[in-house]
Motif scaffolding. Structure first.
Motif, PDB file in Angstrom:
ATOM      1  N   VAL A 293       0.828  -1.209   0.000  1.00  0.00           N
ATOM      2  CA  VAL A 293       0.000   0.000   0.000  1.00  0.00           C
ATOM      3  C   VAL A 293       0.864   1.261   0.000  1.00  0.00           C
ATOM      4  CG1 VAL A 293      -1.679   1.356   1.316  1.00  0.00           C
ATOM      5  CG2 VAL A 293      -1.878  -1.149   1.237  1.00  0.00           C
ATOM      6  N   ILE A 294       0.573   2.163  -0.928  1.00  0.00           N
ATOM      7  CA  ILE A 294       1.158   3.508  -0.888  1.00  0.00           C
ATOM      8  C   ILE A 294       0.138   4.484  -0.320  1.00  0.00           C
ATOM      9  CG2 ILE A 294       2.223   5.394  -2.186  1.00  0.00           C
ATOM     10  CD1 ILE A 294       3.036   3.434  -4.329  1.00  0.00           C
ATOM     11  N   ALA A 295      -1.087   4.428  -0.796  1.00  0.00           N
ATOM     12  CA  ALA A 295      -2.103   5.371  -0.331  1.00  0.00           C
ATOM     13  C   ALA A 295      -3.477   4.761  -0.514  1.00  0.00           C
ATOM     14  CB  ALA A 295      -2.015   6.691  -1.100  1.00  0.00           C
ATOM     15  N   ALA A 296      -4.420   5.222   0.312  1.00  0.00           N
ATOM     16  CA  ALA A 296      -5.781   4.717   0.240  1.00  0.00           C
ATOM     17  C   ALA A 296      -6.762   5.788   0.691  1.00  0.00           C
ATOM     18  CB  ALA A 296      -5.936   3.471   1.119  1.00  0.00           C
ATOM     19  N   ALA A 297      -7.980   5.717   0.160  1.00  0.00           N
ATOM     20  CA  ALA A 297      -9.040   6.649   0.535  1.00  0.00           C
ATOM     21  C   ALA A 297     -10.385   5.944   0.443  1.00  0.00           C
ATOM     22  CB  ALA A 297      -9.038   7.858  -0.401  1.00  0.00           C
ATOM     23  N   ARG A 298     -11.180   6.059   1.497  1.00  0.00           N
ATOM     24  CA  ARG A 298     -12.542   5.500   1.478  1.00  0.00           C
ATOM     25  C   ARG A 298     -13.514   6.637   1.733  1.00  0.00           C
ATOM     26  NH1 ARG A 298     -15.839   2.548   5.593  1.00  0.00           N
ATOM     27  NH2 ARG A 298     -14.035   2.696   6.991  1.00  0.00           N
ATOM     28  N   GLN A 299     -14.348   6.940   0.759  1.00  0.00           N
ATOM     29  CA  GLN A 299     -15.262   8.080   0.880  1.00  0.00           C
ATOM     30  C   GLN A 299     -16.394   7.804   1.862  1.00  0.00           C
ATOM     31  OE1 GLN A 299     -16.070   8.879  -3.447  1.00  0.00           O
ATOM     32  NE2 GLN A 299     -15.355  10.917  -2.879  1.00  0.00           N
ATOM     33  N   ASP A 300     -16.930   8.873   2.414  1.00  0.00           N
ATOM     34  CA  ASP A 300     -18.043   8.766   3.364  1.00  0.00           C
ATOM     35  C   ASP A 300     -19.206   8.022   2.702  1.00  0.00           C
ATOM     36  OD1 ASP A 300     -16.369  10.353   4.841  1.00  0.00           O
ATOM     37  OD2 ASP A 300     -17.480  12.198   4.436  1.00  0.00           O
ATOM     38  N   GLY A 301     -19.733   7.054   3.419  1.00  0.00           N
ATOM     39  CA  GLY A 301     -20.858   6.280   2.905  1.00  0.00           C
ATOM     40  C   GLY A 301     -20.451   4.949   2.313  1.00  0.00           C
ATOM     41  N   ALA A 302     -19.145   4.764   2.071  1.00  0.00           N
ATOM     42  CA  ALA A 302     -18.672   3.461   1.582  1.00  0.00           C
ATOM     43  C   ALA A 302     -18.735   2.460   2.733  1.00  0.00           C
ATOM     44  CB  ALA A 302     -17.253   3.573   1.050  1.00  0.00           C
ATOM     45  N   SER A 303     -19.073   1.212   2.425  1.00  0.00           N
ATOM     46  CA  SER A 303     -19.267   0.229   3.496  1.00  0.00           C
ATOM     47  C   SER A 303     -17.929  -0.235   4.090  1.00  0.00           C
ATOM     48  CB  SER A 303     -20.080  -0.950   2.978  1.00  0.00           C
ATOM     49  OG  SER A 303     -19.421  -1.570   1.892  1.00  0.00           O
ATOM     50  N   ASN A 304     -18.024  -0.978   5.180  1.00  0.00           N
ATOM     51  CA  ASN A 304     -16.865  -1.276   6.039  1.00  0.00           C
ATOM     52  C   ASN A 304     -15.615  -1.764   5.312  1.00  0.00           C
ATOM     53  OD1 ASN A 304     -18.174  -0.607   8.380  1.00  0.00           O
ATOM     54  ND2 ASN A 304     -18.696  -2.716   8.948  1.00  0.00           N
ATOM     55  N   ASN A 305     -15.764  -2.803   4.512  1.00  0.00           N
ATOM     56  CA  ASN A 305     -14.566  -3.475   4.014  1.00  0.00           C
ATOM     57  C   ASN A 305     -14.249  -3.184   2.551  1.00  0.00           C
ATOM     58  OD1 ASN A 305     -15.576  -5.318   6.446  1.00  0.00           O
ATOM     59  ND2 ASN A 305     -13.370  -5.604   6.189  1.00  0.00           N
ATOM     60  N   ARG A 306     -14.623  -2.024   2.106  1.00  0.00           N
ATOM     61  CA  ARG A 306     -14.317  -1.652   0.725  1.00  0.00           C
ATOM     62  C   ARG A 306     -12.804  -1.543   0.501  1.00  0.00           C
ATOM     63  NH1 ARG A 306     -18.145  -2.778  -3.010  1.00  0.00           N
ATOM     64  NH2 ARG A 306     -20.103  -2.702  -1.870  1.00  0.00           N
ATOM     65  N   PHE A 307     -12.055  -1.195   1.543  1.00  0.00           N
ATOM     66  CA  PHE A 307     -10.600  -1.160   1.388  1.00  0.00           C
ATOM     67  C   PHE A 307     -10.085  -2.529   0.946  1.00  0.00           C
ATOM     68  CE2 PHE A 307      -6.448  -2.254   3.137  1.00  0.00           C
ATOM     69  CZ  PHE A 307      -5.652  -1.283   2.551  1.00  0.00           C
ATOM     70  N   GLU A 308     -10.517  -3.579   1.620  1.00  0.00           N
ATOM     71  CA  GLU A 308     -10.027  -4.918   1.302  1.00  0.00           C
ATOM     72  C   GLU A 308     -10.439  -5.347  -0.117  1.00  0.00           C
ATOM     73  OE1 GLU A 308     -11.306  -4.023   4.216  1.00  0.00           O
ATOM     74  OE2 GLU A 308      -9.739  -4.524   5.668  1.00  0.00           O
ATOM     75  N   ILE A 309     -11.654  -4.977  -0.516  1.00  0.00           N
ATOM     76  CA  ILE A 309     -12.110  -5.331  -1.867  1.00  0.00           C
ATOM     77  C   ILE A 309     -11.252  -4.620  -2.915  1.00  0.00           C
ATOM     78  CG2 ILE A 309     -14.055  -5.274  -3.491  1.00  0.00           C
ATOM     79  CD1 ILE A 309     -14.535  -7.186  -1.162  1.00  0.00           C
ATOM     80  N   ALA A 310     -11.044  -3.330  -2.719  1.00  0.00           N
ATOM     81  CA  ALA A 310     -10.250  -2.551  -3.680  1.00  0.00           C
ATOM     82  C   ALA A 310      -8.802  -3.047  -3.692  1.00  0.00           C
ATOM     83  CB  ALA A 310     -10.308  -1.063  -3.317  1.00  0.00           C
ATOM     84  N   GLN A 311      -8.275  -3.334  -2.505  1.00  0.00           N
ATOM     85  CA  GLN A 311      -6.910  -3.843  -2.412  1.00  0.00           C
ATOM     86  C   GLN A 311      -6.788  -5.176  -3.156  1.00  0.00           C
ATOM     87  OE1 GLN A 311      -5.743  -5.290   1.488  1.00  0.00           O
ATOM     88  NE2 GLN A 311      -3.631  -4.596   1.216  1.00  0.00           N
ATOM     89  N   GLY A 312      -7.783  -6.040  -3.000  1.00  0.00           N
ATOM     90  CA  GLY A 312      -7.738  -7.345  -3.650  1.00  0.00           C
ATOM     91  C   GLY A 312      -7.766  -7.244  -5.169  1.00  0.00           C
ATOM     92  N   LYS A 313      -8.501  -6.266  -5.690  1.00  0.00           N
ATOM     93  CA  LYS A 313      -8.489  -6.075  -7.142  1.00  0.00           C
ATOM     94  C   LYS A 313      -7.091  -5.705  -7.625  1.00  0.00           C
ATOM     95  CE  LYS A 313     -13.307  -4.458  -7.615  1.00  0.00           C
ATOM     96  NZ  LYS A 313     -14.165  -3.362  -8.159  1.00  0.00           N
ATOM     97  N   ALA A 314      -6.464  -4.770  -6.910  1.00  0.00           N
ATOM     98  CA  ALA A 314      -5.148  -4.291  -7.333  1.00  0.00           C
ATOM     99  C   ALA A 314      -4.065  -5.334  -7.065  1.00  0.00           C
ATOM    100  CB  ALA A 314      -4.815  -2.984  -6.607  1.00  0.00           C
ATOM    101  N   TYR A 315      -4.131  -5.991  -5.905  1.00  0.00           N
ATOM    102  CA  TYR A 315      -3.102  -6.973  -5.559  1.00  0.00           C
ATOM    103  C   TYR A 315      -3.141  -8.163  -6.521  1.00  0.00           C
ATOM    104  CZ  TYR A 315       0.190  -9.703  -2.894  1.00  0.00           C
ATOM    105  OH  TYR A 315       1.304 -10.411  -2.528  1.00  0.00           O
ATOM    106  N   GLY A 316      -4.336  -8.618  -6.818  1.00  0.00           N
ATOM    107  CA  GLY A 316      -4.470  -9.747  -7.741  1.00  0.00           C
ATOM    108  C   GLY A 316      -3.947  -9.408  -9.127  1.00  0.00           C
ATOM    109  N   ALA A 317      -4.190  -8.171  -9.568  1.00  0.00           N
ATOM    110  CA  ALA A 317      -3.690  -7.753 -10.884  1.00  0.00           C
ATOM    111  C   ALA A 317      -2.167  -7.842 -10.930  1.00  0.00           C
ATOM    112  CB  ALA A 317      -4.155  -6.330 -11.185  1.00  0.00           C
ATOM    113  N   LEU A 318      -1.521  -7.367  -9.878  1.00  0.00           N
ATOM    114  CA  LEU A 318      -0.060  -7.429  -9.830  1.00  0.00           C
ATOM    115  C   LEU A 318       0.422  -8.874  -9.674  1.00  0.00           C
ATOM    116  CD1 LEU A 318       0.430  -4.362  -7.522  1.00  0.00           C
ATOM    117  CD2 LEU A 318       1.366  -4.566  -9.831  1.00  0.00           C
ATOM    118  N   ALA A 319      -0.307  -9.650  -8.898  1.00  0.00           N
ATOM    119  CA  ALA A 319       0.113 -11.029  -8.638  1.00  0.00           C
ATOM    120  C   ALA A 319       0.173 -11.842  -9.925  1.00  0.00           C
ATOM    121  CB  ALA A 319      -0.844 -11.686  -7.642  1.00  0.00           C
ATOM    122  N   LEU A 320      -0.826 -11.632 -10.794  1.00  0.00           N
ATOM    123  CA  LEU A 320      -0.920 -12.442 -12.011  1.00  0.00           C
ATOM    124  C   LEU A 320      -0.477 -11.692 -13.262  1.00  0.00           C
ATOM    125  CD1 LEU A 320      -4.234 -14.407 -11.368  1.00  0.00           C
ATOM    126  CD2 LEU A 320      -1.882 -14.991 -10.747  1.00  0.00           C
ATOM    127  N   GLY A 321      -0.198 -10.392 -13.115  1.00  0.00           N
ATOM    128  CA  GLY A 321       0.326  -9.649 -14.257  1.00  0.00           C
ATOM    129  C   GLY A 321      -0.708  -9.290 -15.299  1.00  0.00           C
TER     130      GLY A 321
END
Lengths: 142, 142, 142, 142
Positions: free
Chosen positions: B38-66
């Motif tokens: 992680v370099i930076a993260a932002a969760r806007q008001d009204g976003a549900s609890n674990n949106r960070f993990e969902i967004a992180q998983g999209k980005a991490y998986g992309a890097l993991a598999l190229g």
């Protein structure tokens, strides 16, 4: 006053400014809401790979146990096995050294926590407390 | 051009602006370096609890598999069991729907990834790609 | 000079040669890129089952915290509970004894890390540092 | 003939040569002993971050269930829930697509497994089988 994203971002800006003012090493700052979920995070250039997880663990642990991570360190000094077990229970999200600071509003309600890692634990805590207070909220370090 | 904290923060600002311009729901944006940290993260008001993990998983998986998370979704459509297993292998850090976008520099080198969650997957991806391109970098969605 | 597979393989060859020259026990050598991901690994005949994981943990922890695993050991001597918690936070990928050595290029940029396990921690570290320096890179043990 | 480090390294060299000969994408090769523990690994330049874990999962799963990962894929096609559960049981170390190949000696004894990831699963398997056979051992793909 609830902990909005704008306020969390302001806390990050203030924490990084405090770090720069004091000549601290590159800092990583994580702001969590009252439920322990990430609102905002920043890792400065030169901070090592997993500083996010360390900073997050300071803040998450503080919220988990309802005390600043300085108080958790004091408990670890007395009963290391308790903190080790609690860390395992929380899936690793507890880092028992200063730098995890609870955020309370003017009514004393916990609104979230800030975790900082990068310099000495004491300096990490200073940056966190300074930033929380600059935002008109109250910092609880222990 | 390497992915500094300043640039990551700029990508977040641009992504949130894109979301506001298009009338998207509250977004959570995570920017990872090339190693998936992680370099930076932002969760806007009204976003549900674990949106960070969902967004992180999209980005991490992309890097993991190229590949962008849209390509991972296409693979999941063909072989759901492969993506389910890869997700387990990566400790859950793989979310196989659009919104995880690789960041390449002018030499084609992967500098990191952006993950966004909050609106439809297609809209999440639009916000990510728009923000990456606005910073003079190249977005790879699949 | 970036850490290519060819260079990582050369570091492994040099580390095993150093071990043979000094009469060390069978070594396991793991080379990670700057993001902490495996580039190459070698476990010599006679090394026990999980030496890969031990060597990986030395190198991964060094990258995670931005210091050689000797410095992490020193921190563990002072605050065992901190290192225990950090290990849990990193899913076990931190081994706080010497033998995890950061690799820096001529500009001082971290290019990865070498982790070695099999003989005494001091000897493991010697093999790692010798191999890194033999490749024209700079070894950071603490 | 037991699976020594020298033989594992020879299998890696042969697998990478097969990949180059056929024009495959950058490959990651992991060789495990009969107990499922890493002997040697190589990730070619340009392979994405977590290809080691994917290749390891193909080989580990093959040893775990006593069949090449092609046979595990066939089981996944019939009963995805069984493979999903087995993957969870093994802590994620099972990737149910071709490219995980058992290594048998002339007596039919399992000596280990090779896992390869990077190109199509069929091509990954071809590289693994070619390398095993080149070393005078027998490859079992299903």
């Amino acid at each position: 006053m609830s902990l909005t994203y704008a306020l969390a971002q302001s806390i990050i800006t203030d924490a990084l400014a405090a770090g720069q003012q004091h000549g601290f090493k590159p800092l990583t700052v994580v702001v969590l809401d009252a439920g322990g979920h990430v609102i905002a995070a920043a890792r400065q250039d030169g901070a090592s790979n997993n500083r996010f997880e360390i900073a997050q663990g300071k803040a998450y642990g503080a919220l988990a146990l309802g005390m600043g991570s300085r108080a958790i360190m004091e408990r670890a000094e007395q009963q290391a096995y308790f903190i080790a077990a609690a860390t395992a229970t929380l899936g690793g999200r507890l880092i028992p050294v200063p730098g995890g600071v609870l955020i309370r509003d003017s009514d004393g309600i916990i609104q979230g926590a800030v975790g900082i890692s990068g310099d000495s634990s004491d300096n990490d805590e200073t940056a966190a407390s300074t930033a929380i207070e600059a935002s008109g909220l109250t910092a609880q370090v222990d």
